[in-house]
Each structure stands twice: as structure tokens, then as C-alpha cells.
Scaffold this active site. Structure first.
Site, PDB file in Angstrom:
ATOM      1  N   GLY A  31      33.112  36.648  54.634  1.00 15.63           N
ATOM      2  CA  GLY A  31      33.707  36.442  55.712  1.00 15.63           C
ATOM      3  C   GLY A  31      34.673  35.229  55.928  1.00 15.63           C
ATOM      4  CB  ALA A  32      35.818  32.455  56.604  1.00 18.68           C
ATOM      5  CG  LEU A  33      37.264  38.426  56.963  1.00 18.83           C
ATOM      6  CD1 LEU A  33      37.387  39.885  57.645  1.00 18.83           C
ATOM      7  CD2 LEU A  33      36.804  38.287  55.444  1.00 18.83           C
ATOM      8  CG  HIS A  37      38.795  37.901  52.586  1.00 21.35           C
ATOM      9  ND1 HIS A  37      39.088  36.696  53.178  1.00 21.35           N
ATOM     10  CD2 HIS A  37      37.990  37.964  51.511  1.00 21.35           C
ATOM     11  CE1 HIS A  37      38.351  35.989  52.943  1.00 21.35           C
ATOM     12  NE2 HIS A  37      37.538  36.539  51.819  1.00 21.35           N
ATOM     13  CE  LYS A 150      41.304  31.288  45.329  1.00 25.89           C
ATOM     14  NZ  LYS A 150      39.657  31.240  45.504  1.00 25.89           N
ATOM     15  CG  ASP A 151      36.800  34.473  43.618  1.00 20.26           C
ATOM     16  OD1 ASP A 151      36.283  33.393  43.606  1.00 20.26           O
ATOM     17  OD2 ASP A 151      37.351  35.047  44.455  1.00 20.26           O
ATOM     18  CD  GLN A 154      33.056  37.209  42.625  1.00 17.71           C
ATOM     19  OE1 GLN A 154      32.406  36.516  43.213  1.00 17.71           O
ATOM     20  NE2 GLN A 154      34.161  37.874  43.628  1.00 17.71           N
ATOM     21  CB  SER A 186      40.386  29.664  49.224  1.00 15.48           C
ATOM     22  OG  SER A 186      39.187  29.170  49.189  1.00 15.48           O
ATOM     23  CB  SER A 187      36.894  31.240  53.129  1.00 14.10           C
ATOM     24  OG  SER A 187      37.041  32.762  53.041  1.00 14.10           O
TER      25      SER A 187
END
Ligand code: AMP
Length: 281
Positions: A31-33, A37, A150-151, A154, A186-187
């Protein structure tokens, strides 16, 4: 767009779509899109018949309680952004839905992928990521799943997880979305004031310089120069590494195609990461 809070209801709908031969694209988020995203959603929309987004702030991947507490949350705004940007289904599960009482935590041997960079500074983080993403994959059962480069680490971990658990999903890495000045979205940027946002540009500036140095210098020299440049800034560096794109091992000798520089640093209390390919793949 339909929003679900119950996993069963979403699973039922997706199974029906799957039975009709629809290709399911999935974008997991916390979230916190932002536009990063939404770029994943756009990619999913272009390649799939149905786009599913999850919003779940996964407690098991936070190794810092304060970071979890302060993680930005904006459900209504997120839903409106998704609705306008091509999402068909959004699932907002509770913690109990993702981790029911009989949930059995999985622990994967991620080898070197877990020991370097983020793994060194955020112990347990990637096992948390593996657990939530494998659980979400089991719920959504997507054909394609979209993750941001970005990640970077991950993305490598997810690919390894899918390989080990033999999950039949195609993992797609999507480019880093940056703001007008180059800062990776980034969030956590929502926690930075204007001055801090400006100071944080040192991440991308250092990476860009690294790309230039890589044309003439060795990986070791490039890393050293980047570190020296970064240490002159007001941010506090955790690591700067130049790594192999698949193994994530620090490059010791020669350059390899896809060699990537990765940075993690604190701007005040906010931890930021960024990366850039230094040598074309
Ligand atoms: P998060 O909500 O931070 O867990 O991120 C959800 C997904 O969005 C992950 O696959 C991230 O890598 C991806 N993402 C986050 N920031 C960006 C960005 N600036 N550009 C592209 N993808 C991103």
C-alpha cells in the site's frame, strides 16, 4: 474494480475466471501506492486479462518495530488510485487471514542471497517476504507476478523461492520508477520533508557516477569511489555494493554483464534503498 477483505471470496472469483481461460496478473504491495506500484499494474494490465493487487503491510518482514508502526497507510487513496489505473481486483486481507492460527511458517535455504546486503542489515526480512509472497501466490494462483527492480535483492529471492517451491508462476521484474529529479519512488519517501527529499538525491547521483566510473575503473575501485562520494553527504550509508546480478555476490575481479550497484542508507530515521545496472546485461 472489486475490493475484497476475505480471501475465500477472492479465490472463488479468480477460480471462475481461470476456468474461463483468463490470464491472471498479480501485483503484491504494502500500500501507500505511488507511480512505481502503478507501473507494475500497467505492465500486468498490458500482459494479462485480469489484474489482481494485494495491499498488506506484512509484519513478519519488518525487523524494526518502529518502521512497521510508522509505515504509511492510506487505504482510501490507494483504492481510488487502483480503480483509475486498471486494477480489476484488490485484496486487503487482515493479519489473521494471511497467518491463521494453524499457519506453518516456511523457512527456505536462500544461500548467499539472504546473507548479503539487505539480509545482513535486516535479519529475517527475506524469510518474512518468502512467507507472505508464497501465501499470496497460493491465494491468487497467478499466471504472472510483477515485482519492481527497485527491490533488486527481493526479486532475486522471489525467483529462487519460486524455483525451490516449484510454484507455476512467471516472475516479471519491472524497471525502477523515479521522480522528476531521479529519486526512486518509495512509500517511505512520504516520511521525508522537502529538504530531506533533496538530500536523498545523493543515492541516485552516486549510482550515476558509479556507472561512469565503471567504464574505466575496476568493480573494487568503483565501489570505493562511490562510498567516498556518498560519505560526504548528510545521509548515513549502510552499504554500497557492486554485485553479480544473479548470485548477488560482491564482484571481486572483472566486470560481468548486468553488474549492479546497490545502496542502502538512512536519511534521518528513514531507510532508503536504490540500485542501478552499471554494465549492460
Ligand atoms: P512495496 O509496497 O514497497 O512492498 O512494493 C510493492 C512492489 O512495488 C514491489 O515489487 C516493489 O519492488 C515495487 N516498487 C516499489 N517502488 C518501486 C519503484 N520506484 N519502481 C518500480 N517498482 C517499485
Amino acid at each position: 474494480m472489486k475490493a475484497f477483505y476475505q480471501i475465500n471470496e477472492l479465490s472463488r472469483e479468480i477460480n471462475e475466471l481461470r476456468a474461463k481461460g483468463k490470464v491472471i496478473g498479480f501485483v503484491p504491495t504494502m500500500g501507500a501506492l505511488h507511480d512505481g506500484h502503478l507501473l507494475l499494474v500497467k505492465n500486468a494490465q498490458q500482459e494479462c486479462d485480469v489484474v489482481v493487487v494485494s495491499i498488506f503491510v506484512n509484519p513478519t518482514q519488518f525487523n524494526n518495530a518502529k518502521d512497521l508502526e510508522l509505515y504509511p497507510r492510506q487505504e482510501e487513496k490507494d483504492l481510488s488510485l487502483l480503480e483509475k489505473n486498471g486494477c480489476d481486483y484488490v485484496i486487503l486481507p487482515s493479519k489473521g487471514e494471511i497467518y491463521p492460527e494453524d499457519y506453518k511458517t516456511i523457512t527456505l535455504d536462500l544461500g548467499g542471497l539472504e546473507k548479503v546486503m539487505e539480509g545482513k542489515f535486516r535479519p529475517g526480512h527475506f524469510q518474512g517476504v518468502v512467507n507472505v509472497v508464497s501465501r499470496l501466490f497460493a491465494i491468487v494462483n497467478p499466471d504472472n507476478a510483477y515485482f519492481g527492480r527497485k527491490d533488486f535483492q527481493q526479486l532475486a529471492v522471489i525467483k529462487e523461492m519460486v524455483r525451490q517451491l516449484q510454484i507455476p508462476v512467471r516472475i516479471i521484474g519491472v524497471e525502477i520508477k523515479r521522480d522528476l529529479h531521479g529519486l526512486a519512488l518509495s512509500s517511505r519517501n512520504a516520511r521525508l520533508n522537502e529538504e530531506e527529499l533533496e538530500k536523498s538525491l545523493i543515492l541516485v547521483e552516486t549510482l550515476q557516477k558509479g556507472k561512469q566510473w565503471a567504464k574505466e575503473k575496476s568493480p573494487q575501485e568503483t565501489t570505493k569511489l562511490m562510498l567516498e562520494m556518498f560519505q560526504k553527504s548528510e545521509l548515513e550509508v549502510e552499504y554500497i555494493e557492486v554485485v553479480h546480478p544473479d548470485t548477488l555476490e560482491t564482484l571481486q575481479g572483472d566486470w560481468v554483464p548486468g553488474a549492479t550497484a546497490c545502496i542502502a542508507a538512512f536519511c534521518g530515521e528513514v531507510r532508503l534503498i536504490d540500485n542501478m545496472e552499471l554494465i549492460p546485461n
